[in-house]
Design an enzyme around this catalytic site. Sequence first.
Site, PDB file in Angstrom:
ATOM      1  N   HIS A 173       2.076  -5.384   9.120  1.00 42.06           N
ATOM      2  CA  HIS A 173       3.071  -4.375   9.470  1.00 42.06           C
ATOM      3  C   HIS A 173       3.051  -4.181  10.977  1.00 42.06           C
ATOM      4  O   HIS A 173       2.017  -3.845  11.560  1.00 42.06           O
ATOM      5  CB  HIS A 173       2.784  -3.056   8.741  1.00 42.06           C
ATOM      6  CG  HIS A 173       3.164  -3.105   7.294  1.00 42.06           C
ATOM      7  ND1 HIS A 173       2.498  -2.407   6.315  1.00 42.06           N
ATOM      8  CD2 HIS A 173       4.160  -3.792   6.668  1.00 42.06           C
ATOM      9  CE1 HIS A 173       3.075  -2.662   5.144  1.00 42.06           C
ATOM     10  NE2 HIS A 173       4.078  -3.494   5.330  1.00 42.06           N
ATOM     11  N   GLU A 176       1.653  -1.061  13.173  1.00 37.75           N
ATOM     12  CA  GLU A 176       0.300  -0.568  12.926  1.00 37.75           C
ATOM     13  C   GLU A 176      -0.672  -1.215  13.917  1.00 37.75           C
ATOM     14  O   GLU A 176      -1.533  -2.020  13.560  1.00 37.75           O
ATOM     15  CB  GLU A 176      -0.050  -0.823  11.445  1.00 37.75           C
ATOM     16  CG  GLU A 176       0.910  -0.054  10.545  1.00 37.75           C
ATOM     17  CD  GLU A 176       0.903  -0.458   9.067  1.00 37.75           C
ATOM     18  OE1 GLU A 176       0.023  -1.232   8.654  1.00 37.75           O
ATOM     19  OE2 GLU A 176       1.795   0.007   8.332  1.00 37.75           O
ATOM     20  N   ARG A 229       8.559  -2.013  11.372  1.00 39.62           N
ATOM     21  CA  ARG A 229       7.526  -2.318  10.383  1.00 39.62           C
ATOM     22  C   ARG A 229       7.570  -3.766   9.885  1.00 39.62           C
ATOM     23  O   ARG A 229       6.547  -4.391   9.642  1.00 39.62           O
ATOM     24  CB  ARG A 229       7.740  -1.372   9.197  1.00 39.62           C
ATOM     25  CG  ARG A 229       6.972  -1.692   7.921  1.00 39.62           C
ATOM     26  CD  ARG A 229       7.366  -0.668   6.849  1.00 39.62           C
ATOM     27  NE  ARG A 229       6.932  -0.992   5.516  1.00 39.62           N
ATOM     28  CZ  ARG A 229       5.806  -0.543   4.954  1.00 39.62           C
ATOM     29  NH1 ARG A 229       4.969   0.210   5.640  1.00 39.62           N
ATOM     30  NH2 ARG A 229       5.508  -0.855   3.715  1.00 39.62           N
ATOM     31  N   HIS A 298      -4.448  -1.817   7.710  1.00 38.38           N
ATOM     32  CA  HIS A 298      -3.169  -1.130   7.886  1.00 38.38           C
ATOM     33  C   HIS A 298      -3.440   0.236   8.508  1.00 38.38           C
ATOM     34  O   HIS A 298      -4.581   0.646   8.670  1.00 38.38           O
ATOM     35  CB  HIS A 298      -2.483  -0.918   6.529  1.00 38.38           C
ATOM     36  CG  HIS A 298      -1.924  -2.168   5.921  1.00 38.38           C
ATOM     37  ND1 HIS A 298      -0.587  -2.405   5.809  1.00 38.38           N
ATOM     38  CD2 HIS A 298      -2.545  -3.248   5.380  1.00 38.38           C
ATOM     39  CE1 HIS A 298      -0.388  -3.576   5.238  1.00 38.38           C
ATOM     40  NE2 HIS A 298      -1.564  -4.121   4.962  1.00 38.38           N
ATOM     41  N   GLU A 373      -6.611   1.459   5.076  1.00 34.42           N
ATOM     42  CA  GLU A 373      -5.627   2.229   5.850  1.00 34.42           C
ATOM     43  C   GLU A 373      -6.414   3.023   6.874  1.00 34.42           C
ATOM     44  O   GLU A 373      -7.123   3.965   6.537  1.00 34.42           O
ATOM     45  CB  GLU A 373      -4.847   3.187   4.938  1.00 34.42           C
ATOM     46  CG  GLU A 373      -3.955   2.513   3.911  1.00 34.42           C
ATOM     47  CD  GLU A 373      -2.602   2.062   4.462  1.00 34.42           C
ATOM     48  OE1 GLU A 373      -2.309   2.348   5.648  1.00 34.42           O
ATOM     49  OE2 GLU A 373      -1.860   1.414   3.712  1.00 34.42           O
TER      50      GLU A 373
HETATM   51 ZN    ZN Z   1       0.879  -1.160   6.548  1.00 31.08          ZN
END
Ligand code: ZN
Length: 413
Positions: A173, A176, A229, A298, A373
Amino acid sequence: MGILKGILAIIFFASVVWSRQLTFHDFKVFSVKVENEEQLRILKTLENDDDGFSYWKDPILGRDADIVVSPNKLNDFNDLVSALKLNSTMKIANIQKLIDAESPLRQSREAFGWENYHTLDEINAWLDGLLISYPDILSVHHVGYSYQNREIRAIKLSHKNNSAAILIEANIHAREWISSATATWLLNELLTSTDPEVVDIATNINWYFIPVLNPDGFVYTKTTNRLWRKSRYPHQHLCYGVDLNRNFDFMWMHVGASSNPCSDTFAGPTPFSDPETKALSEFMTAHIDEIKVFITFHSYGQFILTPFAYTYEPADNYEQLKQVGNAGADAIRQRYGTNYVVGSSAEVLYMNSGSSRDWIKGIHNINISFTIELRDQGSYGFILPPEQIIPNCLEIFDGLKAIVSECKIIGYL
Ligand SMILES: [Zn+2]
């Protein structure tokens, strides 16, 4: 003095004209509690209002959603909050202010480090330098080319041929940025640390790092839209890109993915429609006998997510996945008290399908496949300030070391 001012004015003018950066002045982020079906239904309709609203965290019943509100929709949003009796808190007052603070003008000759975020060229130049400095233990693997023909690279750190491998993927992504900063920091630490525990895992495990899986999207966040993204494949006029983490060929388009090319979670016209996902899947398949642990970085939210996201049905080794994830979260918490939640994506975050994490578990059944994350929980969201890069990396490395040792205890490594 006058000349200097003139030059500065020209530089400023030129950078405004040439870079054509989208700006987000007075765009706000609100956290909204989704407490009933009616609120959920209405909040979901806002998703289709491209230029007014977008979600950084999707609305789910019983949880908090993070919604970006443009200045021209602020009154509409406030009306909605009153009408639906929404419990809403402003988390970010002005996204542009965070973006400006994140990327101060830098000296061009500054050494590579983790006090700032870097461009793709800077990351690649740094990796090239490492390959020269560590020719015996570092090698570069060609994963493939992006749609815009940028090379996707995997850097392999290996002291012994037949060791088990850990594959780390980042920046699938585009926005990020903390994900590639973390991947590069970890590689550097494994190369330079003299801590015996680090030397042990650097020596006895083979490490693959793919710092930037989505180079086109990443470059686009640097030149044009900080909040981009997806990839940059033009599947439809005016709506570019695929959510690469919905594009893998496992339970593709099952849930939590969009068939609308304008959506941020567009899964692509077909599985593996985009060269980045196809290349990563082929790379992982080619090395599947070595890879024992797969981690994709992420942001944001502070989660260690286990498979699967497409179903509430637990994975076959869910207990072990939780055990390893919990060991990671406990170690992370010990340094600064940062709290990470562990669980399957369906259980603790949201349902989706077609991710790299679910694909490698679902198709190849490797034991450990995690999405991490990273920071934070929405105070800065995707625009994590550069001062947090190193603290984030330190706590994540604590977590990673604990993950490795728990995998050893179970016999996964
Ligand atoms: Zn992500």
